[in-house]
Design a protein around this motif. Structure first.
Motif, PDB file in Angstrom:
ATOM      1  N   ASP A 282      -6.872  -3.752  -4.811  1.00 47.73           N
ATOM      2  CA  ASP A 282      -8.132  -3.526  -3.922  1.00 47.73           C
ATOM      3  C   ASP A 282      -8.647  -2.168  -4.319  1.00 47.73           C
ATOM      4  O   ASP A 282      -8.016  -1.113  -4.768  1.00 47.73           O
ATOM      5  CB  ASP A 282      -7.583  -3.439  -2.488  1.00 47.73           C
ATOM      6  CG  ASP A 282      -7.210  -4.963  -2.068  1.00 47.73           C
ATOM      7  OD1 ASP A 282      -7.687  -5.752  -2.832  1.00 47.73           O
ATOM      8  OD2 ASP A 282      -6.794  -4.950  -0.922  1.00 47.73           O
ATOM      9  N   HIS A 283      -9.882  -1.907  -4.125  1.00 45.75           N
ATOM     10  CA  HIS A 283     -10.724  -0.644  -4.395  1.00 45.75           C
ATOM     11  C   HIS A 283     -10.667   0.086  -3.163  1.00 45.75           C
ATOM     12  O   HIS A 283     -11.006  -0.035  -1.951  1.00 45.75           O
ATOM     13  CB  HIS A 283     -12.117  -0.925  -4.718  1.00 45.75           C
ATOM     14  CG  HIS A 283     -12.452  -1.706  -5.913  1.00 45.75           C
ATOM     15  ND1 HIS A 283     -12.062  -0.985  -6.960  1.00 45.75           N
ATOM     16  CD2 HIS A 283     -12.594  -2.908  -6.142  1.00 45.75           C
ATOM     17  CE1 HIS A 283     -12.656  -2.029  -8.240  1.00 45.75           C
ATOM     18  NE2 HIS A 283     -12.664  -3.282  -7.593  1.00 45.75           N
ATOM     19  N   THR A 284      -9.865   1.170  -3.273  1.00 49.73           N
ATOM     20  CA  THR A 284      -9.801   2.286  -2.316  1.00 49.73           C
ATOM     21  C   THR A 284     -10.014   3.452  -2.661  1.00 49.73           C
ATOM     22  O   THR A 284     -10.183   3.935  -3.612  1.00 49.73           O
ATOM     23  CB  THR A 284      -8.123   2.242  -1.607  1.00 49.73           C
ATOM     24  OG1 THR A 284      -7.465   2.445  -2.672  1.00 49.73           O
ATOM     25  CG2 THR A 284      -7.800   0.662  -1.224  1.00 49.73           C
ATOM     26  N   GLN A 285     -10.143   4.435  -1.784  1.00 52.17           N
ATOM     27  CA  GLN A 285     -10.742   5.877  -2.168  1.00 52.17           C
ATOM     28  C   GLN A 285      -9.552   6.592  -2.594  1.00 52.17           C
ATOM     29  O   GLN A 285      -9.687   7.364  -3.885  1.00 52.17           O
ATOM     30  CB  GLN A 285     -11.458   6.669  -1.021  1.00 52.17           C
ATOM     31  CG  GLN A 285     -12.153   6.152  -0.414  1.00 52.17           C
ATOM     32  CD  GLN A 285     -13.588   6.106  -1.228  1.00 52.17           C
ATOM     33  OE1 GLN A 285     -13.780   7.327  -2.102  1.00 52.17           O
ATOM     34  NE2 GLN A 285     -14.668   5.203  -1.198  1.00 52.17           N
ATOM     35  N   SER A 286      -8.254   6.731  -1.973  1.00 48.30           N
ATOM     36  CA  SER A 286      -7.207   7.452  -2.581  1.00 48.30           C
ATOM     37  C   SER A 286      -5.970   6.556  -2.747  1.00 48.30           C
ATOM     38  O   SER A 286      -5.373   6.954  -3.638  1.00 48.30           O
ATOM     39  CB  SER A 286      -6.846   8.686  -1.597  1.00 48.30           C
ATOM     40  OG  SER A 286      -6.824   8.132  -0.158  1.00 48.30           O
ATOM     41  N   SER A 287      -5.467   5.935  -1.897  1.00 47.71           N
ATOM     42  CA  SER A 287      -4.307   5.149  -1.700  1.00 47.71           C
ATOM     43  C   SER A 287      -4.314   3.930  -2.963  1.00 47.71           C
ATOM     44  O   SER A 287      -5.397   3.734  -3.290  1.00 47.71           O
ATOM     45  CB  SER A 287      -4.010   4.671  -0.288  1.00 47.71           C
ATOM     46  OG  SER A 287      -5.100   3.486   0.031  1.00 47.71           O
TER      47      SER A 287
ATOM     48  N   GLN B 111      -3.604   0.113  -3.520  1.00 47.73           N
ATOM     49  CA  GLN B 111      -3.128  -1.416  -2.644  1.00 47.73           C
ATOM     50  C   GLN B 111      -3.231  -2.241  -3.568  1.00 47.73           C
ATOM     51  O   GLN B 111      -4.463  -2.691  -3.992  1.00 47.73           O
ATOM     52  CB  GLN B 111      -4.050  -1.341  -1.396  1.00 47.73           C
ATOM     53  CG  GLN B 111      -3.756  -2.517  -0.258  1.00 47.73           C
ATOM     54  CD  GLN B 111      -4.716  -2.454   0.680  1.00 47.73           C
ATOM     55  OE1 GLN B 111      -4.422  -1.982   1.886  1.00 47.73           O
ATOM     56  NE2 GLN B 111      -5.725  -3.210   0.826  1.00 47.73           N
TER      57      GLN B 111
ATOM     58  N   ASN C 139       0.391   5.620  -0.186  1.00 46.59           N
ATOM     59  CA  ASN C 139      -0.315   6.826   0.157  1.00 46.59           C
ATOM     60  C   ASN C 139      -0.174   8.045  -0.937  1.00 46.59           C
ATOM     61  O   ASN C 139      -0.438   9.107  -0.688  1.00 46.59           O
ATOM     62  CB  ASN C 139      -0.488   7.440   1.578  1.00 46.59           C
ATOM     63  CG  ASN C 139       1.031   7.989   1.720  1.00 46.59           C
ATOM     64  OD1 ASN C 139       1.963   7.739   0.976  1.00 46.59           O
ATOM     65  ND2 ASN C 139       1.162   8.541   2.868  1.00 46.59           N
TER      66      ASN C 139
ATOM     67  N   THR D 210       0.795  -1.172   0.007  1.00 49.45           N
ATOM     68  CA  THR D 210      -0.037  -0.026  -0.059  1.00 49.45           C
ATOM     69  C   THR D 210       0.914   1.361   0.197  1.00 49.45           C
ATOM     70  O   THR D 210       1.750   1.194   0.402  1.00 49.45           O
ATOM     71  CB  THR D 210      -0.979   0.034   1.254  1.00 49.45           C
ATOM     72  OG1 THR D 210      -1.485  -1.441   1.414  1.00 49.45           O
ATOM     73  CG2 THR D 210      -2.027   1.109   1.233  1.00 49.45           C
TER      74      THR D 210
ATOM     75  N   GLY E 218      -2.769   7.898  -6.236  1.00 51.05           N
ATOM     76  CA  GLY E 218      -3.698   6.975  -6.659  1.00 51.05           C
ATOM     77  C   GLY E 218      -3.497   6.553  -8.294  1.00 51.05           C
ATOM     78  O   GLY E 218      -2.536   7.501  -8.967  1.00 51.05           O
TER      79      GLY E 218
END
Length: 451
Positions: A433-438, A440, A387, A385, A390
């Motif tokens: 993986d589906h993440t908002q900003s980062s 992963q 930060n 992961t 994206g």
């Protein structure tokens, strides 16, 4: 093929031949019974119901029997002498099924009676039942002649039918199948030659459908092989060019490093950009050469501790001494994984290097790369992961496709493609993986056996 056809036709002839012979025997005996009915009527019509002996002899000779017995209200016997009380066997035409007919014909031909036989005729409306006693020898002689004639006719018919069936099978099935086989063999010798693609004959049956399907398959395969050959030739040329360019760029990078020591302000301003550009060009060549290999080697799997391998990724990320990216490893010391250590390390290094480059291009307040591992049952999950900024939507569509998943200038998109191939070789799965900003990435691999 011809012998098989003859055998099948011969079997059909046998199935027809045997009932025909049995039916001939029944018809022969039925004719004698019909003649006996006529003889009985003639005797009944004689004056005084008596007839001279020579007349009775002629009647019995016409019937072919030694005695005719009429069973009515009174039993009447037409014979030259008293009929015998016992006979060899009795043939009852009233209850003579096809199985009994075949058995009787077999008995007449191969187990003839040693004495006279009694034949019971079928009942007729208005007539008393009639029986006859006769010698079986004439019947057997007539059946032998009939069998020989029928056998000769059957052999001729079987030969003609077998020949016609053989010719039809040869023309309709065998010959087209042989042409298909010969075409497949010839096409296999040079699958890129379009002149070896079969030309459908235009038939509207299954063979015609097979020809059309084979022609489509051969044409598609020939085009695919030609395209792959062109790509292989192009890839070989690109690999050679990349190899030479990498050597040249490495030399240029060394010269650029030396420029950093020059005190000229212009050089100081230009040199870092030059070194960074050369570094990107060298990585481009290295990734292209790595992807251009025909296949990855077969993984040498073994069970090993995962924590040390994760700890090494910071040093393999390619970050410089002044890079602000922070690494964090979360992994229990006893977690083991069953894979090829070198290939797994390469796959993680590609993911980590992409994350570092993305965060250096668009730095955040605290650039962070986290490598976290956990075990569930017989599987180990590794999460990589960052930060950073994206991934845009266009990068997600072709994330693991070579030359399509890159989002930074000068990128090839080969890092994720190579990582996905290495993980798959080791029996694992990689996904985003589906993440908002980062960003992963999730890697699942077989866990090592617990000690």
């Amino acid at each position: 093929m011809f012998l098989l056809t003859v055998a099948l036709v011969g079997l059909c002839e046998i199935l027809i031949y045997v009932p025909t012979v049995a039916n001939y025997r029944v018809m022969w005996l039925s004719d004698r019974i019909a003649a006996a009915y006529v003889a009985a009527l003639v005797v009944d019509a004689s004056p005084g119901q008596t007839a001279p002996n020579d007349f009775i002899d002629r009647l019995l000779t016409g019937v072919g029997a030694s005695a005719v017995i009429v069973s009515g209200e009174t039993r009447k016997v037409i014979a030259r002498e008293t009929p015998p009380d016992t006979v060899s066997h009795v043939v009852d035409l009233q209850s003579n099924g096809w199985t009994h007919s075949i058995a009787g014909a077999w008995s007449t031909l191969f187990q003839p009676a040693q004495g006279p036989i009694r034949v019971i005729g079928k009942r007729r409306d208005g007539f008393a039942p009639v029986e006859i006693i006769l010698d079986e020898t004439p019947l057997r002689r007539a059946m032998v002649k009939f069998c020989l004639r029928l056998l000769g006719t059957s052999m001729i018919v079987a030969a003609v039918v077998a020949g016609l069936v053989f010719l039809v099978l040869q023309r309709v099935i065998v010959r087209p199948v042989r042409l298909l086989v010969s075409n497949i063999t010839a096409f296999a010798g040079d699958p890129e030659a379009t002149n070896r693609v079969i030309v459908p004959s235009g038939r509207n049956d299954e063979v015609g459908d097979a020809e059309v399907a084979l022609a489509q398959m051969e044409m598609a395969l020939a085009e695919e092989l030609r395209a792959k050959r062109h790509l292989a030739d192009l890839g070989l040329s690109v690999s050679k060019i990349n190899h030479e360019m990498r050597n040249l760029l490495t030399t240029a990078q060394l010269l650029g490093d030396r420029l950093e020591g020059v005190t000229d302000p212009v050089v100081q301003r230009v040199a870092p950009r030059l070194v960074a550009t050369l570094g990107r060009a060298i990585r481009f060549c290295e990734e292209t050469l790595a992807y251009g290999r025909a296949t990855e080697r077969h993984p040498q799997k073994r069970t090993f501790l995962l924590a040390p391998l994760l700890a090494d990724q910071a040093d393999m990320s390619g970050r410089g001494p002044n890079c602000p990216v922070v690494f964090r490893e979360i992994c229990a010391p006893d977690i083991t994984v069953h894979a090829d250590p070198e290939q797994l390390s390469r796959a993680l290094a590609n993911l980590v290097r992409n994350a570092v480059e993305a965060m250096q291009a668009e730095p955040s307040s605290t650039p962070l790369v986290t490598l976290e591992a956990g075990r569930t049952g017989d599987r180990v999950t590794i999460l990589v992961t960052d930060n950073g900024p994206g991934l845009p939507a266009r990068a997600r569509e072709h994330l693991f496709a070579p030359f399509k998943g890159s989002t930074r200038p000068g990128g090839t998109g080969l890092g994720l493609s190579i990582a996905a191939e290495l993980i798959a070789l080791n029996g694992g799965i990689i996904s985003l993986d589906h993440t908002q900003s980062s960003v992963q990435f999730r890697i699942t691999l077989p866990a090592g056996k617990r000690s």
